[in-house]
Design a protein around this motif. Structure first.
Motif, PDB file in Angstrom:
ATOM      1  N   VAL A  69     -31.269 -28.628  75.920  1.00 22.63           N
ATOM      2  CA  VAL A  69     -32.676 -28.406  75.592  1.00 22.63           C
ATOM      3  C   VAL A  69     -33.548 -29.168  76.577  1.00 22.63           C
ATOM      4  N   LYS A  70     -34.606 -28.510  77.016  1.00 22.91           N
ATOM      5  CA  LYS A  70     -35.548 -29.138  77.932  1.00 22.91           C
ATOM      6  C   LYS A  70     -36.780 -29.562  77.152  1.00 22.91           C
ATOM      7  N   VAL A  71     -37.173 -30.833  77.323  1.00 28.82           N
ATOM      8  CA  VAL A  71     -38.359 -31.361  76.657  1.00 28.82           C
ATOM      9  C   VAL A  71     -39.330 -31.867  77.707  1.00 28.82           C
ATOM     10  N   ALA A  72     -40.613 -31.835  77.383  1.00 28.77           N
ATOM     11  CA  ALA A  72     -41.645 -32.237  78.341  1.00 28.77           C
ATOM     12  C   ALA A  72     -41.767 -33.747  78.450  1.00 28.77           C
ATOM     13  N   THR A  73     -41.632 -34.441  77.337  1.00 25.78           N
ATOM     14  CA  THR A  73     -41.808 -35.891  77.339  1.00 25.78           C
ATOM     15  C   THR A  73     -40.647 -36.584  76.638  1.00 25.78           C
ATOM     16  N   LEU A  74     -40.457 -37.837  76.973  1.00 24.24           N
ATOM     17  CA  LEU A  74     -39.443 -38.646  76.306  1.00 24.24           C
ATOM     18  C   LEU A  74     -40.024 -39.258  75.044  1.00 24.24           C
ATOM     19  N   PRO A  75     -39.186 -39.483  74.030  1.00 22.40           N
ATOM     20  CA  PRO A  75     -39.698 -40.136  72.822  1.00 22.40           C
ATOM     21  C   PRO A  75     -39.992 -41.613  73.095  1.00 22.40           C
ATOM     22  N   VAL A 109     -33.911 -47.037  80.003  1.00 20.58           N
ATOM     23  CA  VAL A 109     -33.324 -46.498  81.227  1.00 20.58           C
ATOM     24  C   VAL A 109     -31.905 -47.039  81.333  1.00 20.58           C
ATOM     25  N   VAL A 110     -30.930 -46.123  81.528  1.00 13.68           N
ATOM     26  CA  VAL A 110     -29.519 -46.480  81.592  1.00 13.68           C
ATOM     27  C   VAL A 110     -28.914 -45.836  82.821  1.00 13.68           C
ATOM     28  N   LYS A 111     -28.062 -46.579  83.535  1.00 16.51           N
ATOM     29  CA  LYS A 111     -27.337 -46.004  84.673  1.00 16.51           C
ATOM     30  C   LYS A 111     -25.868 -45.883  84.291  1.00 16.51           C
ATOM     31  N   VAL A 112     -25.341 -44.675  84.439  1.00 17.59           N
ATOM     32  CA  VAL A 112     -23.935 -44.400  84.170  1.00 17.59           C
ATOM     33  C   VAL A 112     -23.342 -43.812  85.437  1.00 17.59           C
ATOM     34  N   LYS A 113     -22.386 -44.517  86.025  1.00 16.76           N
ATOM     35  CA  LYS A 113     -21.736 -44.093  87.273  1.00 16.76           C
ATOM     36  C   LYS A 113     -22.768 -43.783  88.353  1.00 16.76           C
ATOM     37  N   GLY A 114     -23.808 -44.600  88.415  1.00 11.90           N
ATOM     38  CA  GLY A 114     -24.826 -44.448  89.444  1.00 11.90           C
ATOM     39  C   GLY A 114     -25.890 -43.406  89.160  1.00 11.90           C
ATOM     40  N   VAL A 115     -25.810 -42.723  88.043  1.00 14.19           N
ATOM     41  CA  VAL A 115     -26.793 -41.700  87.689  1.00 14.19           C
ATOM     42  C   VAL A 115     -27.748 -42.287  86.656  1.00 14.19           C
ATOM     43  N   ARG A 116     -29.024 -42.033  86.837  1.00 15.67           N
ATOM     44  CA  ARG A 116     -30.049 -42.576  85.949  1.00 15.67           C
ATOM     45  C   ARG A 116     -30.285 -41.641  84.760  1.00 15.67           C
ATOM     46  N   TYR A 117     -30.141 -42.200  83.555  1.00 20.29           N
ATOM     47  CA  TYR A 117     -30.388 -41.472  82.318  1.00 20.29           C
ATOM     48  C   TYR A 117     -31.412 -42.239  81.495  1.00 20.29           C
ATOM     49  N   TYR A 118     -31.980 -41.540  80.522  1.00 22.28           N
ATOM     50  CA  TYR A 118     -32.905 -42.153  79.580  1.00 22.28           C
ATOM     51  C   TYR A 118     -32.304 -41.980  78.199  1.00 22.28           C
ATOM     52  N   ARG A 119     -32.155 -43.090  77.457  1.00 21.64           N
ATOM     53  CA  ARG A 119     -31.487 -43.033  76.161  1.00 21.64           C
ATOM     54  C   ARG A 119     -32.444 -43.437  75.049  1.00 21.64           C
ATOM     55  N   CYS A 120     -32.404 -42.661  73.972  1.00 20.83           N
ATOM     56  CA  CYS A 120     -33.190 -42.980  72.783  1.00 20.83           C
ATOM     57  C   CYS A 120     -32.448 -42.449  71.557  1.00 20.83           C
ATOM     58  N   ASN A 121     -32.178 -43.323  70.603  1.00 14.77           N
ATOM     59  CA  ASN A 121     -31.457 -42.959  69.364  1.00 14.77           C
ATOM     60  C   ASN A 121     -30.119 -42.293  69.639  1.00 14.77           C
ATOM     61  N   GLY A 122     -29.416 -42.735  70.666  1.00 10.58           N
ATOM     62  CA  GLY A 122     -28.098 -42.180  70.983  1.00 10.58           C
ATOM     63  C   GLY A 122     -28.132 -40.867  71.727  1.00 10.58           C
ATOM     64  N   VAL A 123     -29.313 -40.392  72.097  1.00 14.80           N
ATOM     65  CA  VAL A 123     -29.466 -39.134  72.839  1.00 14.80           C
ATOM     66  C   VAL A 123     -29.769 -39.482  74.292  1.00 14.80           C
ATOM     67  N   TYR A 124     -29.054 -38.834  75.205  1.00 12.02           N
ATOM     68  CA  TYR A 124     -29.251 -39.078  76.628  1.00 12.02           C
ATOM     69  C   TYR A 124     -30.057 -37.931  77.246  1.00 12.02           C
ATOM     70  N   TYR A 125     -31.064 -38.305  78.007  1.00 12.90           N
ATOM     71  CA  TYR A 125     -31.919 -37.352  78.704  1.00 12.90           C
ATOM     72  C   TYR A 125     -31.757 -37.577  80.208  1.00 12.90           C
ATOM     73  N   LYS A 126     -31.851 -36.510  80.969  1.00 14.90           N
ATOM     74  CA  LYS A 126     -31.790 -36.592  82.423  1.00 14.90           C
ATOM     75  C   LYS A 126     -33.044 -35.923  82.978  1.00 14.90           C
ATOM     76  N   ARG A 127     -33.603 -36.513  84.000  1.00 12.96           N
ATOM     77  CA  ARG A 127     -34.826 -35.976  84.599  1.00 12.96           C
ATOM     78  C   ARG A 127     -34.552 -34.604  85.191  1.00 12.96           C
ATOM     79  N   ALA A 128     -35.476 -33.672  84.956  1.00 15.63           N
ATOM     80  CA  ALA A 128     -35.392 -32.316  85.507  1.00 15.63           C
ATOM     81  C   ALA A 128     -36.796 -31.926  85.939  1.00 15.63           C
ATOM     82  N   ARG A 129     -36.915 -30.750  86.486  1.00 12.67           N
ATOM     83  CA  ARG A 129     -38.249 -30.263  86.864  1.00 12.67           C
ATOM     84  C   ARG A 129     -39.143 -30.194  85.646  1.00 12.67           C
TER      85      ARG A 129
END
Length: 114
Positions: free
Chosen positions: A75-81, A86-106
């Protein structure tokens, strides 16, 4: 008779001495919460299912109210909750909130499995 004992006795011993490969699986009830009202939810339709997001928690509407569900991957969302980290896993930047991981997209963020 002796040949039968010579064949049957080792088979019986092996069957009693070996351990079983079976495992016990305990099934626990799902930890879902049903609430009657949501404050200002964001409605997102994904694969013909209407999801409601409020405060970083995902819900699906049923006849008793809104039931908590796992965030739908892809699912694509416009804003983060609020309250994301900010979390880095294997060098990739993710955003975590309530156990849900988001990745930046267009133009927003996509929910991913990490």
């Amino acid at each position: 008779m002796k040949t039968i004992l010579k064949i049957a006795l080792p088979i019986l011993l092996i069957s009693f001495l070996t351990t079983s490969c079976a495992t016990t699986v305990r099934v626990r009830p799902a930890r879902t919460i049903v609430i009657t009202k949501l404050h200002n939810p964001t409605v997102i339709v994904h694969k013909s299912v209407r999801y409601y997001r409020s405060g970083g928690v995902w819900y699906v509407k049923n006849n008793r109210g809104y039931r908590t569900v796992a965030a739908p991957v892809g699912v694509k969302v416009a804003t983060l909750p609020r309250g994301y980290k900010v979390v880095k896993v294997k060098g990739v930047r993710y955003y975590r909130c309530n156990g849900v991981y988001y990745k930046r997209a267009r133009r927003g963020y996509v929910i991913v499995n990490v």
